[in-house]
Design an enzyme around this catalytic site. Structure first.
Site, PDB file in Angstrom:
ATOM      1  CD  GLU A 117     -19.756 -51.328  73.827  1.00  0.00           C
ATOM      2  OE1 GLU A 117     -20.953 -50.856  72.768  1.00  0.00           O
ATOM      3  OE2 GLU A 117     -20.212 -51.324  74.733  1.00  0.00           O
TER       4      GLU A 117
ATOM      5  CE  LYS B 259     -19.381 -40.844  85.688  1.00  0.00           C
ATOM      6  NZ  LYS B 259     -20.663 -40.733  86.211  1.00  0.00           N
TER       7      LYS B 259
ATOM      8  CB  CYS C 222     -24.351 -51.113  73.519  1.00  0.00           C
ATOM      9  SG  CYS C 222     -23.207 -52.608  74.122  1.00  0.00           S
TER      10      CYS C 222
ATOM     11  CD  GLU D 277     -28.989 -48.255  72.272  1.00  0.00           C
ATOM     12  OE1 GLU D 277     -28.451 -47.116  72.917  1.00  0.00           O
ATOM     13  OE2 GLU D 277     -28.322 -49.050  72.755  1.00  0.00           O
TER      14      GLU D 277
HETATM   15  P1  NDP Z   1     -25.088 -41.858  79.362  1.00  0.00           P
HETATM   16  O1  NDP Z   1     -24.136 -42.358  77.779  1.00  0.00           O
HETATM   17  O2  NDP Z   1     -25.413 -40.532  79.788  1.00  0.00           O
HETATM   18  O3  NDP Z   1     -24.291 -42.537  80.437  1.00  0.00           O
HETATM   19  C1  NDP Z   1     -23.104 -43.267  80.452  1.00  0.00           C
HETATM   20  C2  NDP Z   1     -21.887 -43.257  81.444  1.00  0.00           C
HETATM   21  O4  NDP Z   1     -21.649 -41.133  81.254  1.00  0.00           O
HETATM   22  C3  NDP Z   1     -22.427 -42.263  82.642  1.00  0.00           C
HETATM   23  O5  NDP Z   1     -21.632 -43.036  83.704  1.00  0.00           O
HETATM   24  C4  NDP Z   1     -22.665 -41.102  82.597  1.00  0.00           C
HETATM   25  O6  NDP Z   1     -22.857 -40.726  84.200  1.00  0.00           O
HETATM   26  C5  NDP Z   1     -21.573 -40.732  82.183  1.00  0.00           C
HETATM   27  N1  NDP Z   1     -21.676 -39.466  80.740  1.00  0.00           N
HETATM   28  C6  NDP Z   1     -23.274 -38.709  80.853  1.00  0.00           C
HETATM   29  N2  NDP Z   1     -22.837 -37.555  80.663  1.00  0.00           N
HETATM   30  C7  NDP Z   1     -21.441 -36.803  79.886  1.00  0.00           C
HETATM   31  C8  NDP Z   1     -20.697 -36.245  79.538  1.00  0.00           C
HETATM   32  N3  NDP Z   1     -20.913 -35.180  78.651  1.00  0.00           N
HETATM   33  N4  NDP Z   1     -19.186 -36.374  79.833  1.00  0.00           N
HETATM   34  C9  NDP Z   1     -18.920 -37.756  80.164  1.00  0.00           C
HETATM   35  N5  NDP Z   1     -19.553 -38.523  80.643  1.00  0.00           N
HETATM   36  C10 NDP Z   1     -21.000 -38.073  80.709  1.00  0.00           C
HETATM   37  O7  NDP Z   1     -26.380 -43.214  79.430  1.00  0.00           O
HETATM   38  P2  NDP Z   1     -27.495 -42.767  79.981  1.00  0.00           P
HETATM   39  O8  NDP Z   1     -27.925 -43.248  81.259  1.00  0.00           O
HETATM   40  O9  NDP Z   1     -28.705 -41.394  79.695  1.00  0.00           O
HETATM   41  O10 NDP Z   1     -28.307 -43.787  79.338  1.00  0.00           O
HETATM   42  C11 NDP Z   1     -29.105 -42.792  78.176  1.00  0.00           C
HETATM   43  C12 NDP Z   1     -29.525 -44.306  77.001  1.00  0.00           C
HETATM   44  O11 NDP Z   1     -27.924 -43.939  76.614  1.00  0.00           O
HETATM   45  C13 NDP Z   1     -29.889 -45.046  77.238  1.00  0.00           C
HETATM   46  O12 NDP Z   1     -31.407 -45.253  77.956  1.00  0.00           O
HETATM   47  C14 NDP Z   1     -30.181 -45.968  76.018  1.00  0.00           C
HETATM   48  O13 NDP Z   1     -30.451 -46.013  75.046  1.00  0.00           O
HETATM   49  C15 NDP Z   1     -28.795 -45.765  75.747  1.00  0.00           C
HETATM   50  N6  NDP Z   1     -26.745 -46.228  76.906  1.00  0.00           N
HETATM   51  C16 NDP Z   1     -26.333 -47.306  76.059  1.00  0.00           C
HETATM   52  C17 NDP Z   1     -25.613 -48.134  76.969  1.00  0.00           C
HETATM   53  C18 NDP Z   1     -24.520 -49.065  75.846  1.00  0.00           C
HETATM   54  O14 NDP Z   1     -23.677 -49.745  76.582  1.00  0.00           O
HETATM   55  N7  NDP Z   1     -24.250 -48.954  74.407  1.00  0.00           N
HETATM   56  C19 NDP Z   1     -24.696 -47.747  77.904  1.00  0.00           C
HETATM   57  C20 NDP Z   1     -26.028 -47.468  78.703  1.00  0.00           C
HETATM   58  C21 NDP Z   1     -26.824 -46.306  78.125  1.00  0.00           C
HETATM   59  P3  NDP Z   1     -24.503 -40.296  84.423  1.00  0.00           P
HETATM   60  O15 NDP Z   1     -24.401 -42.046  85.226  1.00  0.00           O
HETATM   61  O16 NDP Z   1     -24.131 -39.332  85.471  1.00  0.00           O
HETATM   62  O17 NDP Z   1     -25.180 -40.408  83.661  1.00  0.00           O
END
Ligand code: NDP
Length: 487
Positions: A267, A193, A301, A398
């Site tokens: 991760e 996904k 990240c 972060e």
């Molecule tokens: P999320 O962790 O919400 O999203 C990552 C993925 O998980 C997306 O595909 C998201 O879908 C999906 N997701 C969201 N909720 C659930 C759930 N309950 N169960 C399973 N999958 C889920 O990150 P965000 O995009 O909301 O970003 C928020 C913050 O997270 C950022 O500001 C940043 O600080 C951090 N982040 C860190 C990352 C990293 O690589 N360490 C990467 C991205 C974000 P959907 O896209 O629809 O929300």
């Protein structure tokens, strides 16, 4: 849209626009789900819109997968695991992976332009980093597929089964490659996904996978929001969950998976220290600092978001850093001269603005080069906070944006203590000319990846992953294979 230099007026170099053409990409008005080897409409009939964050222009409508769609995708993956892909010998699996790798290379420009349109990252990064590394990941793992018996996991290591994989929006194609390539090389089947705001390159990859002739159901790509991700990780037919994203969602997933017997790798976030000693080559270090935090708008990240400067050189480094930042060009992601692209979404921009306001309220000094932001789209200027203390929110949380928090230290021991003063532990950087100090520091830093006199270097052969709230499990290298083997 033109790129806007952040250069101080009077010292400006006029760059002619150098736009990459978007002609190479055909974006369909509507995308279905890739399940069982074909594109099928979602059972719910629901779609959402994905935007170009640099212009807010709608790019396409994309299917919202619900529980019935997740069910169908997992069933297709199960069938492929039991009847086709899961039975292929490694040397046969390798052929398909090589085919995917070559197709990514052949269609590299198309992938790069589409990535920049959907994500907002500069074309020079999607073209020179994301897409080549995605191809490299498939090549690397193709090489492992027929050699797993010699990798130290016993003579005949077995795959786990169906992998449910959820990825974020910061490196959409690359994260898809990080998840799919090792899972496929080891004989698992996948349901992936992508993030809601960046589904398009994963869907183009689905097209490549279909053309490469993988048995139907080996890879399924289902688009949707967090509820789709939750349904996938909670599905009883999934044997292995792999997630990259926020620590908050990672914790929810860990709870959902606890006691189910599913294997899990996470991760998650980071707040890495990039440590500069007084004997470091300063110009090189400044390039490393810029690459550490302003690469991909800081949506990384492992970004070097906390800069630790040895006090005796702090002013000199900050001075040179500011001069360097004044030469960065912010604007049209498709312009080949652009250094800083758009913030990926309104939601992420709000988060960055909120944390930056907290930094000012807590008393840190905010600085950005003079910089005109485009009128439409989501933008944030490169920003440096000095006078940051360890208790400040901008030193702890972060931000995931182009915002650097600068702290100082006097001794190596103090640098280690400050670098490790974080709930995360994904990465760190060390800048010094002394090899012995690099080894001493690297042994003491609690971070999964430590770079010395460089930053943000990635290679499929090198394991990547974190400690503490940055998650567990490794991706890449031999260690990354273990996450997909029943060994
Ligand atoms: P999320 O962790 O919400 O999203 C990552 C993925 O998980 C997306 O595909 C998201 O879908 C999906 N997701 C969201 N909720 C659930 C759930 N309950 N169960 C399973 N999958 C889920 O990150 P965000 O995009 O909301 O970003 C928020 C913050 O997270 C950022 O500001 C940043 O600080 C951090 N982040 C860190 C990352 C990293 O690589 N360490 C990467 C991205 C974000 P959907 O896209 O629809 O929300």
């Amino acid at each position: 849209m033109a790129s806007v230099s952040t250069t101080t007026p009077g010292t400006d170099w006029e760059y002619a626009p150098a736009p990459e053409s978007r002609e190479i990409v055909t974006i369909q008005p509507e995308y279905n789900l890739f399940t069982g080897g074909e594109f099928v409409p979602p059972a719910s009939g629901e779609f959402f819109t994905t935007l170009n964050p640099a212009s807010e222009e709608p790019l396409a409508r994309v299917a919202q997968a619900g529980e019935a769609d997740v069910d169908r995708a997992v069933a297709a993956a199960r069938q492929a695991f039991e009847t086709s892909w899961g039975r292929l010998p490694g040397r046969e699996r390798a052929k398909y992976l090589y085919r995917i790798a070559r197709a990514i290379q052949e269609r590299a420009r198309e992938f790069a332009v589409l990535e920049s349109l959907d994500n907002g990252k500069p074309i020079k990064e999607s073209r020179d980093v994301d897409v080549p590394l995605a191809a490299a990941h498939f090549f690397y793992h193709a090489g492992w597929a027929d050699k797993l018996g010699y990798a130290g996991f016993g003579p005949d290591p077995r795959p786990i089964g169906v992998a449910g994989q959820v990825i974020p929006w910061n490196f959409p194609l690359l994260m898809a490659a990080w998840k799919l390539a090792p899972a496929l090389a080891t004989g698992n089947t996948c349901v992936l996904k992508p993030a809601e705001t960046t589904p398009l390159t994963a869907l183009l990859l689905a097209e490549v996978i279909a053309e490469a002739g993988l048995p139907p159901g080996t890879v399924n790509i289902i688009t949707g929001d967090g509820s789709t991700g939750a349904a996938l990780v909670g599905h009883p037919g999934v044997n292995k969950v792999a997630f990259t994203g926020s620590t908050e969602v990672g914790k929810q997933i860990q709870q959902a998976v606890a006691g189910t017997g599913k294997r899990l790798t996470l991760e998650l976030g980071g707040k890495a220290a990039n440590v500069v000693f007084d004997d470091a080559p300063i110009d090189q270090a400044v390039e490393g600092i810029v690459n550490g935090i302003f690469f991909n708008q800081g949506h990384v990240c492992c970004a070097g978001s906390r800069l630790l400067l040895q006090e005796s050189v702090a002013d000199a480094v900050l001075d040179r850093l500011k001069r360097r930042l004044a030469t960065l060009r912010l604007g049209d992601p498709l312009d080949k001269n652009t250094d800083i692209g758009a913030i990926n979404s309104r939601q992420q921009l709000d988060k960055i603005e909120g944390l930056v306001a907290a930094g000012e309220a807590e008393g840190a000094q905010r600085w950005s080069p003079p910089c005109r932001l485009p009128a439409k789209g989501y933008w944030f200027p490169p920003t440096v906070f000095s006078g940051v203390s360890q208790s400040h929110k901008i030193a702890r949380e972060e931000i995931f944006g182009p915002v650097l928090s600068v702290l100082t230290f006097r001794t190596p021991e103090e640098a280690v203590a400050k670098a490790n003063n974080t709930p995360y532990g994904l990465s760190a950087g060390i800048w010094t000319e002394k090899g012995s100090r690099i080894l001493w520091m690297a042994g003491k830093l609690r971070a999964g990846v430590v770079w010395a006199n460089t930053y943000n270097r990635f290679d499929p052969a090198s394991p990547f992953g974190g400690y503490q709230e940055s998650g567990f499990g490794r991706e890449g290298g031999r260690a990354g294979l273990a996450a997909y083997l029943d060994a």
